[in-house]
Design a protein around this motif. Sequence first.
Motif, short mmCIF file in Angstrom:
data_model
loop_
_atom_site.label_atom_id
_atom_site.label_comp_id
_atom_site.label_asym_id
_atom_site.label_seq_id
_atom_site.Cartn_x
_atom_site.Cartn_y
_atom_site.Cartn_z
N GLY A 227 0.79 -1.22 0.00
CA GLY A 227 0.00 0.00 0.00
C GLY A 227 0.83 1.28 0.00
N GLU A 228 2.05 1.21 0.50
CA GLU A 228 2.92 2.38 0.59
C GLU A 228 3.87 2.49 -0.61
N ARG A 229 3.97 1.45 -1.39
CA ARG A 229 4.95 1.41 -2.48
C ARG A 229 4.78 2.57 -3.46
N ASP A 230 3.54 2.85 -3.86
CA ASP A 230 3.28 3.95 -4.80
C ASP A 230 3.68 5.29 -4.21
N ARG A 231 3.37 5.48 -2.94
CA ARG A 231 3.72 6.73 -2.25
C ARG A 231 5.24 6.93 -2.22
N VAL A 232 5.98 5.88 -1.92
CA VAL A 232 7.44 5.97 -1.85
C VAL A 232 8.02 6.20 -3.25
N GLU A 233 7.51 5.50 -4.25
CA GLU A 233 8.01 5.68 -5.62
C GLU A 233 7.75 7.09 -6.12
N GLU A 234 6.57 7.62 -5.81
CA GLU A 234 6.24 8.99 -6.20
C GLU A 234 7.16 9.99 -5.51
N ALA A 235 7.44 9.76 -4.24
CA ALA A 235 8.34 10.65 -3.50
C ALA A 235 9.74 10.61 -4.11
N LYS A 236 10.22 9.42 -4.45
CA LYS A 236 11.56 9.31 -5.06
C LYS A 236 11.61 10.03 -6.40
N LYS A 237 10.56 9.87 -7.20
CA LYS A 237 10.50 10.54 -8.50
C LYS A 237 10.54 12.06 -8.33
N ASN A 238 9.75 12.57 -7.39
CA ASN A 238 9.72 14.01 -7.15
C ASN A 238 11.05 14.52 -6.60
#
Length: 150
Positions: free
Chosen positions: A53-64
């Motif tokens: 559930g947190e994977r998308d949030r972490v990936e988005e944060a890394k991209k940003n």
Amino acid sequence: MKEFERKQLLERVNREGATVGAEIPDEIDVQGEEIALREFVFEIKRRDTVPKGERDRVEEAKKNLRRERLQRLQRIEEGEIPYEEGERLAESIVGIDRALNALEQLRPVDIEQEAEVQETADRKRWMRFLKQALGHRDGSNTSGRGGGRP
């Protein structure tokens, strides 16, 4: 900013080991949004793995964070800023790199995949046990009877 100062700042942010001893910024403005970066990284890092559930949030944060790092680096490369601002940008880039390193080290947890791997390993152990119990040492006897030896 003078050319040699710009080169020093660029060398500093691109140096191997630049993040050693560096701190993750408490807060950082990423894409116009204020983020409590240190708190976010420590919250995620505390878990050691990233739940699905947190994977998308972490990936988005890394991209940003990568995008923000690039924009800040380009501002230094252009060199049309005062040296003091360049220093602040360089410091923030190193902090962003430190945060990215921490987030990159996390292992994603995919419970379904982990269960499948475990089930496959269990199946292989069971087959080895059955072959041993039935006397099949190399698995070449497929008759279903005991090893075929006298």
